[in-house]
Design a protein around this motif. Structure first.
Motif, mmCIF file in Angstrom:
data_model
loop_
_atom_site.group_PDB
_atom_site.id
_atom_site.type_symbol
_atom_site.label_atom_id
_atom_site.label_comp_id
_atom_site.label_asym_id
_atom_site.label_seq_id
_atom_site.Cartn_x
_atom_site.Cartn_y
_atom_site.Cartn_z
ATOM 1 N N LEU A 32 0.820 -1.221 0.000
ATOM 2 C CA LEU A 32 0.000 0.000 0.000
ATOM 3 C C LEU A 32 0.848 1.262 0.000
ATOM 4 O O LEU A 32 0.433 2.303 -0.504
ATOM 5 C CB LEU A 32 -0.932 0.008 1.211
ATOM 6 N N ARG A 33 2.051 1.189 0.584
ATOM 7 C CA ARG A 33 2.935 2.347 0.584
ATOM 8 C C ARG A 33 3.777 2.410 -0.693
ATOM 9 O O ARG A 33 3.888 3.455 -1.326
ATOM 10 C CB ARG A 33 3.874 2.302 1.797
ATOM 11 N N ASP A 34 4.366 1.273 -1.078
ATOM 12 C CA ASP A 34 5.391 1.276 -2.128
ATOM 13 C C ASP A 34 4.838 1.286 -3.551
ATOM 14 O O ASP A 34 5.443 1.886 -4.438
ATOM 15 C CB ASP A 34 6.323 0.075 -1.951
ATOM 16 N N VAL A 35 3.702 0.632 -3.791
ATOM 17 C CA VAL A 35 3.156 0.592 -5.153
ATOM 18 C C VAL A 35 2.645 1.968 -5.598
ATOM 19 O O VAL A 35 3.017 2.433 -6.683
ATOM 20 C CB VAL A 35 2.071 -0.507 -5.287
ATOM 21 N N PRO A 36 1.815 2.683 -4.785
ATOM 22 C CA PRO A 36 1.438 4.049 -5.187
ATOM 23 C C PRO A 36 2.647 4.977 -5.305
ATOM 24 O O PRO A 36 2.696 5.831 -6.195
ATOM 25 C CB PRO A 36 0.511 4.520 -4.057
ATOM 26 N N PHE A 37 3.639 4.803 -4.403
ATOM 27 C CA PHE A 37 4.855 5.616 -4.462
ATOM 28 C C PHE A 37 5.532 5.421 -5.819
ATOM 29 O O PHE A 37 5.898 6.393 -6.489
ATOM 30 C CB PHE A 37 5.820 5.221 -3.337
ATOM 31 N N SER A 38 5.683 4.169 -6.227
ATOM 32 C CA SER A 38 6.371 3.870 -7.492
ATOM 33 C C SER A 38 5.599 4.385 -8.693
ATOM 34 O O SER A 38 6.199 4.901 -9.642
ATOM 35 C CB SER A 38 6.586 2.364 -7.630
ATOM 36 N N ALA A 39 4.277 4.247 -8.660
ATOM 37 C CA ALA A 39 3.450 4.728 -9.776
ATOM 38 C C ALA A 39 3.631 6.236 -9.964
ATOM 39 O O ALA A 39 3.869 6.719 -11.077
ATOM 40 C CB ALA A 39 1.984 4.399 -9.509
ATOM 41 N N MET A 40 3.551 6.981 -8.859
ATOM 42 C CA MET A 40 3.711 8.443 -8.926
ATOM 43 C C MET A 40 5.151 8.842 -9.260
ATOM 44 O O MET A 40 5.393 9.773 -10.023
ATOM 45 C CB MET A 40 3.287 9.077 -7.604
ATOM 46 N N TYR A 41 6.082 8.108 -8.653
ATOM 47 C CA TYR A 41 7.501 8.430 -8.856
ATOM 48 C C TYR A 41 7.882 8.315 -10.335
ATOM 49 O O TYR A 41 8.443 9.249 -10.912
ATOM 50 C CB TYR A 41 8.380 7.500 -8.020
ATOM 51 N N TRP A 42 7.573 7.182 -10.978
ATOM 52 C CA TRP A 42 7.998 6.973 -12.361
ATOM 53 C C TRP A 42 7.232 7.875 -13.331
ATOM 54 O O TRP A 42 7.801 8.352 -14.317
ATOM 55 C CB TRP A 42 7.835 5.509 -12.742
ATOM 56 N N TYR A 43 5.953 8.116 -13.043
ATOM 57 C CA TYR A 43 5.167 9.004 -13.909
ATOM 58 C C TYR A 43 5.786 10.405 -13.917
ATOM 59 O O TYR A 43 6.024 10.989 -14.985
ATOM 60 C CB TYR A 43 3.720 9.076 -13.419
ATOM 61 N N ASN A 44 6.048 10.933 -12.719
ATOM 62 C CA ASN A 44 6.639 12.276 -12.622
ATOM 63 C C ASN A 44 8.076 12.302 -13.110
ATOM 64 O O ASN A 44 8.500 13.272 -13.747
ATOM 65 C CB ASN A 44 6.573 12.781 -11.179
ATOM 66 N N TYR A 45 8.831 11.253 -12.825
ATOM 67 C CA TYR A 45 10.234 11.215 -13.254
ATOM 68 C C TYR A 45 10.338 11.281 -14.780
ATOM 69 O O TYR A 45 11.126 12.061 -15.321
ATOM 70 C CB TYR A 45 10.925 9.951 -12.739
ATOM 71 N N GLY A 85 10.648 12.007 -6.389
ATOM 72 C CA GLY A 85 10.695 11.279 -5.118
ATOM 73 C C GLY A 85 10.040 12.058 -3.990
ATOM 74 O O GLY A 85 9.342 11.483 -3.149
ATOM 75 N N SER A 86 10.254 13.367 -3.970
ATOM 76 C CA SER A 86 9.664 14.227 -2.935
ATOM 77 C C SER A 86 8.138 14.254 -3.031
ATOM 78 O O SER A 86 7.440 14.150 -2.019
ATOM 79 C CB SER A 86 10.205 15.653 -3.055
ATOM 80 N N ILE A 87 7.628 14.394 -4.253
ATOM 81 C CA ILE A 87 6.168 14.434 -4.460
ATOM 82 C C ILE A 87 5.534 13.119 -4.007
ATOM 83 O O ILE A 87 4.549 13.099 -3.261
ATOM 84 C CB ILE A 87 5.839 14.707 -5.948
ATOM 85 N N ALA A 88 6.121 12.001 -4.444
ATOM 86 C CA ALA A 88 5.577 10.685 -4.087
ATOM 87 C C ALA A 88 5.679 10.432 -2.580
ATOM 88 O O ALA A 88 4.771 9.841 -1.985
ATOM 89 C CB ALA A 88 6.321 9.587 -4.859
ATOM 90 N N ALA A 89 6.767 10.900 -1.957
ATOM 91 C CA ALA A 89 6.968 10.692 -0.517
ATOM 92 C C ALA A 89 5.913 11.408 0.306
ATOM 93 O O ALA A 89 5.398 10.858 1.289
ATOM 94 C CB ALA A 89 8.363 11.176 -0.111
ATOM 95 N N VAL A 90 5.561 12.632 -0.082
ATOM 96 C CA VAL A 90 4.562 13.418 0.656
ATOM 97 C C VAL A 90 3.178 12.776 0.535
ATOM 98 O O VAL A 90 2.461 12.609 1.525
ATOM 99 C CB VAL A 90 4.525 14.880 0.146
#
Length: 338
Positions: free
Chosen positions: A203-216, A245-250
């Motif tokens: 629940l933490r890592d999958v949404p993080f990765s989705a947002m991280y790679w999209y923005n990256y 990474g910052s956006i996804a972390a928040v």
């Protein structure tokens, strides 16, 4: 930019991508671990951890459970010192304990970070290429899908290893004792018991990765266009990695807070024989945190998380991109001069 970058990826093999991600994980750990060692010492000084309790240590790449014992305390947790600030702690730790102590959390980080990172980054690139042939190379959903699936896979594969590592970290078990411990647990609770804590991690890592790679991918493409670059430079990859990474972390911080609660409760229940609370589901833990501390309780520790995640993401992705670029140019030379 996209055409050059894609052609570079085509010229790197899966093994080369794995080596690049492995180097990225090592370099990231070398840079970020000292920062978190110092932060943990300062945190222990201002708010001492009670004996026998545990807390979650994280350097942006991996989480570790740390048990606070007077005698055999874990390497990155020491009894409180007298530090005036970050720089003072940095100098005093080197003077009193030696420079090696700044990397005292490194071995357990690498044991888990290397397989996780290699699976994650290599799968992302392979999935991205496979999805491009199906959806078209300019489809914006590709980074989201590839990032989510690769993270889901890496978390699922490594989850039992994480459970084993945390047990070894608390008790000094031989491999035979560890095998007996795990086999008895499987016999009683079944194979799925090895994936305890998997849900909150996903629940933490999958949404993080989705947002991280999209923005990256978006930031990288935009910066390459602005700079007139055909492929991402170290600076472009570093900046794009830190921002995404910052956006996804928040955004995913509430799930990180829940995961920390569940990790420490599970640890205390299994190793210290402290009865576990009734709140076991992610939603139940969230409601409990909100009832106790309000909505802001779900965003506790936002600054320390950003200080860990932003540099870790930036160093990891820029090292990985440089590694792939190195191998693609090496392969080009090999093709020209076999």
């Amino acid at each position: 930019m996209a055409e050059m970058s894609d052609s570079n990826l085509d010229k790197t093999t899966i093994i080369q991508q794995a080596i690049a991600s492995c180097c990225g994980a090592i370099i990231t750990s070398l840079f970020v671990t000292p920062l978190d060692v110092i932060k943990t010492r300062l945190q222990a000084q201002s708010n001492p951890f009670p004996k026998g309790k545990c807390f979650v240590y994280s350097n942006g790449l991996m989480d570790h459970i740390c048990v606070c014992e007077n005698g055999d305390s874990k390497a990155w947790y020491k009894k409180t010192g007298h530090f005036k600030g970050t720089l003072d702690a940095f100098v005093k730790i080197i003077q009193i304990e030696g420079i090696k102590s700044l990397w005292s959390g490194l071995p357990p980080t690498l044991i888990m970070a290397l397989p996780t990172t290699v699976i994650y980054f290599t799968c992302y690139d392979q999935l991205r290429e496979a999805l491009k042939s199906r959806l078209g190379k300019d489809d914006e959903h590709i980074p989201v899908l590839a990032g989510s699936l690769s993270r889901f896979g890496s978390v699922t594969v490594v989850s039992p290893l994480e459970l084993i590592r945390t047990r070894m970290q608390y008790r000094k078990l031989s491999y035979k004792q560890l095998y007996t411990c795990i086999s008895s647990k499987v016999a009683i609770d079944g194979w799925f018991s090895l994936w305890r804590g998997w849900t909150s991690t996903v629940l933490r890592d999958v949404p993080f990765s989705a947002m991280y790679w999209y923005n990256y991918e978006r930031f990288k493409k935009m910066m390459c266009k602005e700079a007139g670059a055909h492929e991402p430079t170290f600076f472009i990859a570093f900046t794009s990695g830190a921002a995404s990474g910052s956006i996804a972390a928040v955004i995913t911080l509430p799930f990180d807070v829940v995961k920390t609660h569940r990790q420490t409760e599970l640890w205390e229940s299994e190793t210290l024989k402290i009865p576990q609370r009734d709140c076991t589901s992610t939603w139940a833990v969230m409601k409990k945190i909100v009832a106790k501390n309000g909505i802001t309780g779900l965003f506790a520790g936002i600054i320390p998380r950003l200080f860990k995640v932003a540099p870790a993401c930036a160093i990891m992705i820029s090292t990985y991109e440089c590694g792939k670029s190195f191998f693609s140019h090496l392969n080009e030379k090999m093709d020209q001069h076999p």
